[in-house]
Design a protein around this motif. Structure first.
Motif, mmCIF file in Angstrom:
data_model
loop_
_atom_site.group_PDB
_atom_site.id
_atom_site.type_symbol
_atom_site.label_atom_id
_atom_site.label_comp_id
_atom_site.label_asym_id
_atom_site.label_seq_id
_atom_site.Cartn_x
_atom_site.Cartn_y
_atom_site.Cartn_z
ATOM 1 N N PRO A 27 0.816 -1.221 0.000
ATOM 2 C CA PRO A 27 0.000 0.000 0.000
ATOM 3 C C PRO A 27 0.848 1.269 0.000
ATOM 4 C CG PRO A 27 -0.877 -1.590 1.572
ATOM 5 C CD PRO A 27 0.442 -2.131 1.107
ATOM 6 N N LEU A 28 1.956 1.256 0.784
ATOM 7 C CA LEU A 28 2.820 2.431 0.885
ATOM 8 C C LEU A 28 4.282 2.008 0.849
ATOM 9 C CD1 LEU A 28 1.089 4.468 3.755
ATOM 10 C CD2 LEU A 28 0.944 4.929 1.302
ATOM 11 N N GLN A 29 5.109 2.851 0.225
ATOM 12 C CA GLN A 29 6.555 2.691 0.241
ATOM 13 C C GLN A 29 7.160 4.073 0.462
ATOM 14 O OE1 GLN A 29 8.190 0.472 -3.100
ATOM 15 N NE2 GLN A 29 6.190 -0.429 -3.584
ATOM 16 N N SER A 30 8.384 4.124 0.999
ATOM 17 C CA SER A 30 9.066 5.400 1.169
ATOM 18 C C SER A 30 10.566 5.173 1.149
ATOM 19 C CB SER A 30 8.652 6.064 2.487
ATOM 20 O OG SER A 30 9.189 7.371 2.571
ATOM 21 N N ARG A 36 10.211 14.569 5.414
ATOM 22 C CA ARG A 36 10.779 13.231 5.259
ATOM 23 C C ARG A 36 10.472 12.755 3.845
ATOM 24 N NH1 ARG A 36 11.696 10.945 10.198
ATOM 25 N NH2 ARG A 36 13.116 9.629 9.018
ATOM 26 N N ASP A 37 11.396 12.972 2.935
ATOM 27 C CA ASP A 37 11.149 12.794 1.508
ATOM 28 C C ASP A 37 11.158 11.324 1.097
ATOM 29 O OD1 ASP A 37 13.819 12.280 1.905
ATOM 30 O OD2 ASP A 37 14.478 13.246 0.076
ATOM 31 N N THR A 38 10.849 11.088 -0.171
ATOM 32 C CA THR A 38 11.016 9.772 -0.779
ATOM 33 C C THR A 38 11.507 9.938 -2.203
ATOM 34 O OG1 THR A 38 9.962 7.673 -1.411
ATOM 35 C CG2 THR A 38 8.592 9.639 -1.521
ATOM 36 N N ALA A 39 12.432 9.073 -2.605
ATOM 37 C CA ALA A 39 12.833 9.009 -4.012
ATOM 38 C C ALA A 39 11.699 8.350 -4.796
ATOM 39 C CB ALA A 39 14.117 8.203 -4.157
ATOM 40 N N PRO A 40 11.657 8.537 -6.123
ATOM 41 C CA PRO A 40 10.593 7.919 -6.925
ATOM 42 C C PRO A 40 10.821 6.439 -7.212
ATOM 43 C CG PRO A 40 12.025 9.243 -8.320
ATOM 44 C CD PRO A 40 12.475 9.485 -6.911
ATOM 45 N N PHE A 41 11.892 5.860 -6.672
ATOM 46 C CA PHE A 41 12.208 4.442 -6.881
ATOM 47 C C PHE A 41 13.070 3.982 -5.708
ATOM 48 C CE2 PHE A 41 15.062 7.184 -9.326
ATOM 49 C CZ PHE A 41 16.278 6.913 -8.716
ATOM 50 N N PRO A 42 13.192 2.668 -5.477
ATOM 51 C CA PRO A 42 14.010 2.184 -4.365
ATOM 52 C C PRO A 42 15.478 2.591 -4.522
ATOM 53 C CG PRO A 42 12.603 0.436 -5.225
ATOM 54 C CD PRO A 42 12.510 1.564 -6.195
ATOM 55 N N ARG A 59 4.743 0.025 -11.597
ATOM 56 C CA ARG A 59 3.833 1.140 -11.340
ATOM 57 C C ARG A 59 4.578 2.165 -10.496
ATOM 58 N NH1 ARG A 59 -0.404 -2.805 -9.892
ATOM 59 N NH2 ARG A 59 -0.282 -2.099 -7.732
ATOM 60 N N PRO A 60 4.689 3.420 -10.947
ATOM 61 C CA PRO A 60 5.430 4.419 -10.173
ATOM 62 C C PRO A 60 4.715 4.848 -8.903
ATOM 63 C CG PRO A 60 4.412 5.433 -12.080
ATOM 64 C CD PRO A 60 4.197 3.958 -12.231
ATOM 65 N N GLY A 61 3.409 4.599 -8.815
ATOM 66 C CA GLY A 61 2.644 4.982 -7.638
ATOM 67 C C GLY A 61 2.276 6.456 -7.630
ATOM 68 N N LEU A 62 1.502 6.823 -6.645
ATOM 69 C CA LEU A 62 1.080 8.205 -6.449
ATOM 70 C C LEU A 62 1.730 8.743 -5.185
ATOM 71 C CD1 LEU A 62 -2.747 7.783 -7.177
ATOM 72 C CD2 LEU A 62 -1.007 8.683 -8.724
ATOM 73 N N ARG A 63 2.232 9.980 -5.264
ATOM 74 C CA ARG A 63 2.891 10.561 -4.093
ATOM 75 C C ARG A 63 1.844 10.981 -3.067
ATOM 76 N NH1 ARG A 63 8.138 12.284 -3.203
ATOM 77 N NH2 ARG A 63 8.603 11.752 -5.357
ATOM 78 N N LEU A 64 2.070 10.581 -1.822
ATOM 79 C CA LEU A 64 1.173 10.888 -0.716
ATOM 80 C C LEU A 64 1.988 11.530 0.389
ATOM 81 C CD1 LEU A 64 -1.471 8.507 0.834
ATOM 82 C CD2 LEU A 64 0.285 9.510 2.310
ATOM 83 N N ILE A 65 1.464 12.592 1.000
ATOM 84 C CA ILE A 65 2.153 13.285 2.084
ATOM 85 C C ILE A 65 1.313 13.187 3.348
ATOM 86 C CG2 ILE A 65 3.121 15.467 2.900
ATOM 87 C CD1 ILE A 65 3.563 16.268 0.004
ATOM 88 N N HIS A 90 6.626 11.676 3.246
ATOM 89 C CA HIS A 90 6.270 11.400 1.864
ATOM 90 C C HIS A 90 6.278 9.899 1.611
ATOM 91 C CE1 HIS A 90 7.119 15.641 0.238
ATOM 92 N NE2 HIS A 90 7.251 15.703 1.551
ATOM 93 N N TYR A 91 5.275 9.431 0.863
ATOM 94 C CA TYR A 91 5.160 8.016 0.515
ATOM 95 C C TYR A 91 4.808 7.881 -0.965
ATOM 96 C CZ TYR A 91 4.651 7.219 5.580
ATOM 97 O OH TYR A 91 4.842 7.172 6.935
ATOM 98 N N LEU A 92 5.044 6.694 -1.493
ATOM 99 C CA LEU A 92 4.529 6.295 -2.795
ATOM 100 C C LEU A 92 3.401 5.315 -2.536
ATOM 101 C CD1 LEU A 92 7.872 5.664 -4.721
ATOM 102 C CD2 LEU A 92 6.509 7.765 -4.683
#
Length: 259
Positions: free
Chosen positions: A11-14, A25-31, A67-73, A105-107
């Motif tokens: 459901p969420l990644q960061s 608390r940022d997140t890159a767009p990929f691992p 799937r790149p996902g949607l950014r969620l804050i 921030h999450y994907l």
């Protein structure tokens, strides 16, 4: 050299890009490589202060972006409104009752498949650790557990080629009228791309700072590296109806590599 395949979905990644605590608390767009090495080290029982990260330098990581996902804050607070002895300290060391506010921030709904290429004995060691991890893996933060199947294949002769041609794609099959169009997927590689069956695809070069030097809690360090980003066509047979995705993944994960 051979490799293994890991699917990162949930459901969420960061995948934080800055190691120091900040209100954003940022997140890159990929691992990131740092997060992936940390996941492998944790599975092997290597703690944050352990200096044995050199053995992971030989790993080559390739990421397919299903799937790149949607950014969620997430607006997040810690403490506030409590007595001093029950309030979290701020970054300045004070705990006078003010809440610590962060935006995390999450994907959301992202899916990545990672090919880990290494010498055969290293692949076997990592596969065993991921099958029976010392510390459970998570998708960048402990609150983000991975979906199953997580370890797709323990041993693949050419894991990068497997990403292009065999691993089911976590994406809805294109509409019937678009089946003739090329289905393209983003890849992130640590070396310039080269394929045996056709000309190497065009690529963009990305500079990142996520090669871990140490995971020590009070002195984390990273160095820079280059990534080669491509957008490549893949076969439509990698997709299918969304309701069959889990079964296709399970079938792939349990298929013998050398029948």
């Amino acid at each position: 050299m051979s490799g293994l395949l890991i699917r990162l979905a949930g459901p969420l990644q960061s995948w934080g890009e800055r190691s120091a605590f900040t209100p954003e608390r940022d997140t890159a767009p990929f691992p990131t490589r740092s997060a992936l090495i940390g996941m492998l080290a944790a599975a092997e029982g290597i703690g944050r202060g352990d200096a044995r990260l050199e053995k992971y330098r030989e790993l080559r990581l390739t990421v397919r972006v299903d799937r790149p996902g949607l950014r969620l804050i997430d607006y997040h607070t810690v403490g506030g409104g409590f007595p001093k002895d029950r309030t979290a300290a701020t970054s300045g060391g004070s705990n006078k009752g003010a809440a610590v506010i962060t935006r995390r921030h999450y994907l959301a709904d992202a899916v990545f498949v990672v090919a880990v290429t290494a010498p055969d004995n290293t692949v076997e060691r990592l596969a065993n650790a991921l099958s029976h991890p010392y510390w459970a893996p998570y998708l960048g933060r402990r609150s983000c557990p991975p979906d199953e199947p997580f370890l797709l294949r323990r041993h693949v002769d050419d894991p990068e080629e497997e990403l292009r041609t065999q691993v089911p794609l976590s994406r809805t099959a294109p509409p019937q009228q678009e089946t003739g169009k090329a289905l393209t997927v983003e890849f992130l590689r640590e070396q310039p791309p080269h394929h045996n069956d056709d000309a190497a695809p065009a690529f963009d070069v990305i500079e990142v700072n996520d090669e871990p030097v140490t995971f020590a809690q009070h002195g984390r360090g990273h160095t820079g590296r280059r990534l080669y980003r491509t957008v490549e066509p893949v076969s439509h047979h990698l997709t299918g109806p969304q309701h069959t995705l889990m079964q296709r993944l399970i079938d792939y994960a349990h298929t013998e590599e050398h029948p």
